[in-house]
Design a protein around this motif. Structure first.
Motif, PDB file in Angstrom:
ATOM      1  N   VAL A 125      43.814 -49.101 -28.147  1.00 61.89           N
ATOM      2  CA  VAL A 125      42.461 -48.537 -28.157  1.00 61.89           C
ATOM      3  C   VAL A 125      41.764 -48.962 -29.448  1.00 61.89           C
ATOM      4  CG1 VAL A 125      41.070 -46.434 -28.171  1.00 61.89           C
ATOM      5  CG2 VAL A 125      43.120 -46.559 -26.740  1.00 61.89           C
ATOM      6  N   GLU A 126      40.703 -49.718 -29.306  1.00 65.14           N
ATOM      7  CA  GLU A 126      39.913 -50.187 -30.444  1.00 65.14           C
ATOM      8  C   GLU A 126      40.781 -50.783 -31.551  1.00 65.14           C
ATOM      9  OE1 GLU A 126      35.792 -47.761 -30.191  1.00 65.14           O
ATOM     10  OE2 GLU A 126      37.302 -46.896 -31.502  1.00 65.14           O
ATOM     11  N   GLY A 127      41.668 -51.663 -31.166  1.00 69.10           N
ATOM     12  CA  GLY A 127      42.496 -52.369 -32.147  1.00 69.10           C
ATOM     13  C   GLY A 127      43.623 -51.556 -32.739  1.00 69.10           C
ATOM     14  N   ARG A 128      43.983 -50.445 -32.091  1.00 62.52           N
ATOM     15  CA  ARG A 128      45.105 -49.627 -32.550  1.00 62.52           C
ATOM     16  C   ARG A 128      46.163 -49.563 -31.448  1.00 62.52           C
ATOM     17  NH1 ARG A 128      44.812 -47.790 -38.060  1.00 62.52           N
ATOM     18  NH2 ARG A 128      42.618 -47.900 -38.614  1.00 62.52           N
ATOM     19  N   LEU A 129      47.439 -49.664 -31.856  1.00 59.42           N
ATOM     20  CA  LEU A 129      48.539 -49.594 -30.904  1.00 59.42           C
ATOM     21  C   LEU A 129      48.842 -48.129 -30.582  1.00 59.42           C
ATOM     22  CD1 LEU A 129      50.982 -50.648 -29.298  1.00 59.42           C
ATOM     23  CD2 LEU A 129      52.264 -50.748 -31.454  1.00 59.42           C
ATOM     24  N   ILE A 130      48.489 -47.703 -29.358  1.00 62.44           N
ATOM     25  CA  ILE A 130      48.735 -46.330 -28.936  1.00 62.44           C
ATOM     26  C   ILE A 130      50.175 -46.154 -28.488  1.00 62.44           C
ATOM     27  CG2 ILE A 130      48.013 -44.498 -27.358  1.00 62.44           C
ATOM     28  CD1 ILE A 130      45.987 -45.366 -29.553  1.00 62.44           C
ATOM     29  N   GLY A 131      50.708 -47.127 -27.733  1.00 60.27           N
ATOM     30  CA  GLY A 131      52.094 -47.065 -27.310  1.00 60.27           C
ATOM     31  C   GLY A 131      52.266 -47.301 -25.825  1.00 60.27           C
ATOM     32  N   GLY A 132      53.393 -46.817 -25.291  1.00 62.05           N
ATOM     33  CA  GLY A 132      53.718 -47.009 -23.890  1.00 62.05           C
ATOM     34  C   GLY A 132      53.463 -45.754 -23.077  1.00 62.05           C
ATOM     35  N   ALA A 133      54.128 -45.651 -21.939  1.00 60.62           N
ATOM     36  CA  ALA A 133      53.899 -44.552 -21.005  1.00 60.62           C
ATOM     37  C   ALA A 133      54.177 -43.193 -21.660  1.00 60.62           C
ATOM     38  CB  ALA A 133      54.769 -44.739 -19.768  1.00 60.62           C
ATOM     39  N   LYS A 134      55.245 -43.104 -22.431  1.00 63.73           N
ATOM     40  CA  LYS A 134      55.605 -41.826 -23.053  1.00 63.73           C
ATOM     41  C   LYS A 134      54.500 -41.336 -23.977  1.00 63.73           C
ATOM     42  CE  LYS A 134      59.109 -39.645 -25.976  1.00 63.73           C
ATOM     43  NZ  LYS A 134      60.385 -39.840 -26.709  1.00 63.73           N
ATOM     44  N   GLU A 135      53.957 -42.228 -24.819  1.00 60.12           N
ATOM     45  CA  GLU A 135      52.943 -41.842 -25.781  1.00 60.12           C
ATOM     46  C   GLU A 135      51.628 -41.479 -25.087  1.00 60.12           C
ATOM     47  OE1 GLU A 135      54.920 -44.642 -26.251  1.00 60.12           O
ATOM     48  OE2 GLU A 135      56.206 -43.461 -27.571  1.00 60.12           O
ATOM     49  N   VAL A 136      51.255 -42.241 -24.064  1.00 59.98           N
ATOM     50  CA  VAL A 136      50.020 -41.966 -23.329  1.00 59.98           C
ATOM     51  C   VAL A 136      50.107 -40.601 -22.638  1.00 59.98           C
ATOM     52  CG1 VAL A 136      48.566 -42.693 -21.379  1.00 59.98           C
ATOM     53  CG2 VAL A 136      49.405 -44.389 -23.018  1.00 59.98           C
ATOM     54  N   LYS A 137      51.254 -40.324 -22.001  1.00 57.63           N
ATOM     55  CA  LYS A 137      51.422 -39.035 -21.318  1.00 57.63           C
ATOM     56  C   LYS A 137      51.376 -37.871 -22.302  1.00 57.63           C
ATOM     57  CE  LYS A 137      54.261 -40.942 -17.564  1.00 57.63           C
ATOM     58  NZ  LYS A 137      55.627 -40.988 -16.965  1.00 57.63           N
ATOM     59  N   THR A 138      51.989 -38.056 -23.486  1.00 57.55           N
ATOM     60  CA  THR A 138      51.994 -36.995 -24.493  1.00 57.55           C
ATOM     61  C   THR A 138      50.576 -36.693 -24.967  1.00 57.55           C
ATOM     62  OG1 THR A 138      54.202 -37.610 -25.246  1.00 57.55           O
ATOM     63  CG2 THR A 138      52.869 -36.310 -26.765  1.00 57.55           C
ATOM     64  N   LEU A 139      49.782 -37.732 -25.247  1.00 63.94           N
ATOM     65  CA  LEU A 139      48.400 -37.545 -25.678  1.00 63.94           C
ATOM     66  C   LEU A 139      47.558 -36.880 -24.591  1.00 63.94           C
ATOM     67  CD1 LEU A 139      47.822 -40.973 -27.484  1.00 63.94           C
ATOM     68  CD2 LEU A 139      47.951 -38.722 -28.570  1.00 63.94           C
ATOM     69  N   GLU A 140      47.842 -37.216 -23.333  1.00 59.93           N
ATOM     70  CA  GLU A 140      47.105 -36.617 -22.231  1.00 59.93           C
ATOM     71  C   GLU A 140      47.405 -35.118 -22.136  1.00 59.93           C
ATOM     72  OE1 GLU A 140      44.777 -37.589 -20.496  1.00 59.93           O
ATOM     73  OE2 GLU A 140      44.740 -36.496 -18.590  1.00 59.93           O
ATOM     74  N   VAL A 141      48.683 -34.750 -22.230  1.00 64.57           N
ATOM     75  CA  VAL A 141      49.077 -33.342 -22.150  1.00 64.57           C
ATOM     76  C   VAL A 141      48.477 -32.548 -23.306  1.00 64.57           C
ATOM     77  CG1 VAL A 141      51.037 -31.759 -22.308  1.00 64.57           C
ATOM     78  CG2 VAL A 141      51.191 -33.802 -20.874  1.00 64.57           C
ATOM     79  N   GLU A 142      48.435 -33.144 -24.502  1.00 62.53           N
ATOM     80  CA  GLU A 142      47.904 -32.457 -25.675  1.00 62.53           C
ATOM     81  C   GLU A 142      46.386 -32.426 -25.723  1.00 62.53           C
ATOM     82  OE1 GLU A 142      51.654 -33.593 -28.664  1.00 62.53           O
ATOM     83  OE2 GLU A 142      49.715 -34.599 -28.865  1.00 62.53           O
ATOM     84  N   GLY A 143      45.734 -33.112 -24.765  1.00 64.26           N
ATOM     85  CA  GLY A 143      44.277 -33.134 -24.721  1.00 64.26           C
ATOM     86  C   GLY A 143      43.649 -34.085 -25.709  1.00 64.26           C
ATOM     87  N   LYS A 144      44.437 -34.896 -26.386  1.00 70.86           N
ATOM     88  CA  LYS A 144      43.918 -35.808 -27.403  1.00 70.86           C
ATOM     89  C   LYS A 144      43.365 -37.101 -26.818  1.00 70.86           C
ATOM     90  CE  LYS A 144      47.055 -34.135 -31.026  1.00 70.86           C
ATOM     91  NZ  LYS A 144      48.160 -34.508 -31.945  1.00 70.86           N
ATOM     92  N   LEU A 145      43.836 -37.477 -25.620  1.00 70.38           N
ATOM     93  CA  LEU A 145      43.395 -38.735 -25.039  1.00 70.38           C
ATOM     94  C   LEU A 145      41.894 -38.696 -24.740  1.00 70.38           C
ATOM     95  CD1 LEU A 145      44.921 -41.322 -24.485  1.00 70.38           C
ATOM     96  CD2 LEU A 145      45.161 -40.636 -22.109  1.00 70.38           C
ATOM     97  N   LYS A 146      41.402 -37.539 -24.238  1.00 64.68           N
ATOM     98  CA  LYS A 146      39.984 -37.390 -23.930  1.00 64.68           C
ATOM     99  C   LYS A 146      39.140 -37.555 -25.186  1.00 64.68           C
ATOM    100  CE  LYS A 146      36.681 -34.156 -21.888  1.00 64.68           C
ATOM    101  NZ  LYS A 146      36.506 -32.827 -21.240  1.00 64.68           N
ATOM    102  N   ILE A 147      39.622 -36.971 -26.285  1.00 70.94           N
ATOM    103  CA  ILE A 147      38.901 -37.096 -27.553  1.00 70.94           C
ATOM    104  C   ILE A 147      38.944 -38.533 -28.045  1.00 70.94           C
ATOM    105  CG2 ILE A 147      38.861 -36.309 -29.960  1.00 70.94           C
ATOM    106  CD1 ILE A 147      40.229 -33.733 -29.013  1.00 70.94           C
TER     107      ILE A 147
END
Length: 579
Positions: free
Chosen positions: A549-571
């Motif tokens: 995302v915008e030149g930053r390495l967010i990660g793989g499936a585990k990291e994306v799912k964690t951010l989604e559950v924590e509500g951080k992905l929307k932000i």
């Protein structure tokens, strides 16, 4: 008996001694004693000399030659000289045999011929094979052992000595343990731990232990690989190249745990030696690597890797690779290339619960079978993949020479947790270091709007950016894919046969699309662009999925799912263009 009147009697004795020497020569030749080459030449020369004496003596008898007392005396002196030479040659051979026996005694217990005969006379069970009779019984201390008596006319001393030396030096739970040996007269025997369930070959080819689950065969493959890892990397200053890896040299104990045997063709190398030069054929047809058939070729431990791969193919369907109309490894490659391997695995009789392991095993086998030795994996890497510690790349055509850039392992961890918070130099490859204005860091100004902090881009965008989004984004490692400065980029796969990556790619895609943002998706295994190399430059491997995302390495499936559950992905996606 110096008197010439004993000429005939001395010659008879010489003839008998010469026959004994010729018999000893035949034994040495059969046993393949390379270091006895000079001795064999001496025997050949002595045989010529004795034959000439016989002709001269015959001439004396028929009167065609000089029948003087001087001639008889001279001939008698030749007979006596040759008699001494023959005796010396016999002593030399016996001394060399005894020297070998004494050297081996330093490595393992030496049993004499009488002891072995006493052992096997009390062992009621034995198996007769092409490689000799194997007797199973107990020592006086109650220890169960197997005594393998080699056929006199077949075993070469060179092979026997290598077998004893290799097993005695090696000590590993997945290598057969040697208790002792017999190198006495014409008897050659090994005394080693008893393996109650025979060999893997009996299971694969003869349907022994037919109730054994395929999953057990997979475990046997891993244990065999661990034994070879020890041989290649665990023997201190030496590397042991087995040279004859096949199902018949994998023995199974009472719990069906695998142990490698058959070290008679092994080659010991010093740790800093990379290869040995082949001077004669070694190995079993059907298992031997292509380079094994080429004289003066450079042989490395990768020949064992090739043979191990051939064994994996046989484990897949529990048959010889040559059973059927087509060579089985070629069939597996065709199915893999056409995306039909998963269905083919089912056709081979593999149950659903074992299908994923069978797919991994097949892929590893294709890597092991590579015609180019240097791109075959190490046995250590093979163990890591079979144990699911590392993931495997798709293999190239194993039957064609390939570039050395190919590698089996994906050099990236199963999760990207270790990569998330690393700092990196702005000049490292893969970051936003392009001279293009779009690749430069944006200049920002922080303002207070309705008591909420926003970051307003003073460059190309006028959209306010939530400071919380910036804070979250800055937690991730700065790694910028091409055109990734203001975008969400997802590296993925669309190959259904790559079960886990395909499944996780679909899951991550669904999560991202639920936010109605624009995504740039790059198929790592697609044919349009070399996205595999691009991803490898960024994260050091080609595991998928991976999100930036915008030149930053967010990660793989585990990291994306964690951010989604924590509500951080929307932000995090605040300010990303919508669709």
């Amino acid at each position: 008996m110096e008197n010439s009147s004993y000429l005939q009697q001395n010659y008879v004795q010489l003839s008998i001694k010469m026959e004994d020497l010729k018999h000893l020569r035949n034994q040495v030749e059969k046993r393949g004693r390379a270091e006895m080459g000079d001795w064999l030449k001496k025997v050949d020369g002595r045989e010529v000399a004795v034959d000439k004496i016989g002709k001269d003596l015959n001439e004396l008898k028929t009167g065609s030659g000089s029948n003087s007392l001087l001639a008889k005396n001279n001939l008698n002196q030749e007979v006596l000289a040759n008699l001494r030479a023959v005796n010396d040659l016999k002593k030399e051979a016996n001394a060399r045999f005894e020297y070998v026996g004494q050297n081996l005694t330093e490595l393992a217990k030496r049993y004499m011929r009488g002891e072995i005969k006493n052992f096997i006379s009390k062992f009621p069970n034995f198996i007769s094979t092409d490689d000799g009779d194997v007797y199973v019984g107990h020592f006086r201390d109650g220890k169960q052992v197997a005594v393998r008596v080699f056929p006199q006319e077949q075993v070469a001393d060179e092979i026997f000595i290598t077998e004893v030396s290799t097993i005695a030096r090696a000590c590993h739970r997945h290598l057969v343990k040697l208790y002792g040996f017999c190198f006495d007269g014409d008897m050659r025997a090994l005394v080693y731990e008893c393996m109650e369930n025979g060999s893997l070959a009996e299971i694969l080819y003869e349907n022994h232990h037919s109730s054994l689950e395929w999953e057990n065969l997979y475990i046997i493959a891993i244990e065999t690989a661990k034994g070879l890892v020890y041989m290649h990397e665990g023997c201190g200053e030496q590397i042991i190249i087995h040279h004859d890896v096949w199902a018949g040299n994998v023995l199974l104990d009472e719990k069906f745990s695998a142990k490698v045997t058959g070290f008679g063709l092994s080659k010991l190398l010093k740790r800093d030696a990379t290869h040995c030069t082949k001077t004669r054929f070694r190995g079993s047809p059907g298992y031997a690597a292509p380079e094994m058939w080429e004289l003066a070729s450079q042989i490395t431990n990768k020949c064992d890797v090739y043979s191990f791969g051939m064994m994996l193919f046989e484990i897949l369907r529990k048959k010889r690779n040559t059973d059927g109309r087509k060579w089985f490894p070629g069939v597996v490659w065709e199915k893999f290339k056409n995306g039909e391997l998963e269905q083919f695995i089912r056709y081979c009789g593999i149950k659903e619960k074992d299908s994923e392991k069978a797919y991994i095993l097949s892929t590893v086998a294709l890597w092991c079978a590579q015609k180019t030795p240097k791109i075959r994996p190490s046995m250590k890497d093979i163990v890591m993949v079979l144990e699911n510690q590392m993931q495997v790349n798709s293999p190239p055509d194993p039957f064609e020479l390939q570039p050395l850039e190919y590698t089996m392992l994906r050099r990236v961890s199963l999760t990207m947790a270790e990569s998330l918070h690393k700092t990196s130099s702005p000049k490292k490859a893969g970051e936003c270091a392009s001279s293009s204005p779009l690749a430069q860091p944006l200049k920002t100004t922080t303002v207070d709007l309705n008591r909420v902090k926003y970051t307003v881009d003073s460059g190309t965008s006028n959209l306010p950016r939530n400071s919380i989004a910036i804070e979250i984004l800055n937690q991730f490692e700065k790694k910028c894919p091409p055109q990734g400065e203001n975008s969400v980029i997802m590296y993925t796969t669309t190959i259904e046969q790559m079960k886990r990556p395909f499944k996780e790619s679909n899951e991550v895609r669904s999560i991202l699309r639920s936010h109605n943002i624009q995504i740039i998706e790059r198929d790592v295994w697609g044919a349009d662009f070399n996205y595999d190399d691009e991803l490898k430059d960024l994260v050091g491997g080609i595991d998928t999925p991976v999100v930036f995302v915008e030149g930053r390495l967010i990660g793989g499936a585990k990291e994306v799912k964690t951010l989604e559950v924590e509500g951080k992905l929307k932000i995090l996606f605040d300010g990303i263009p919508k669709y």
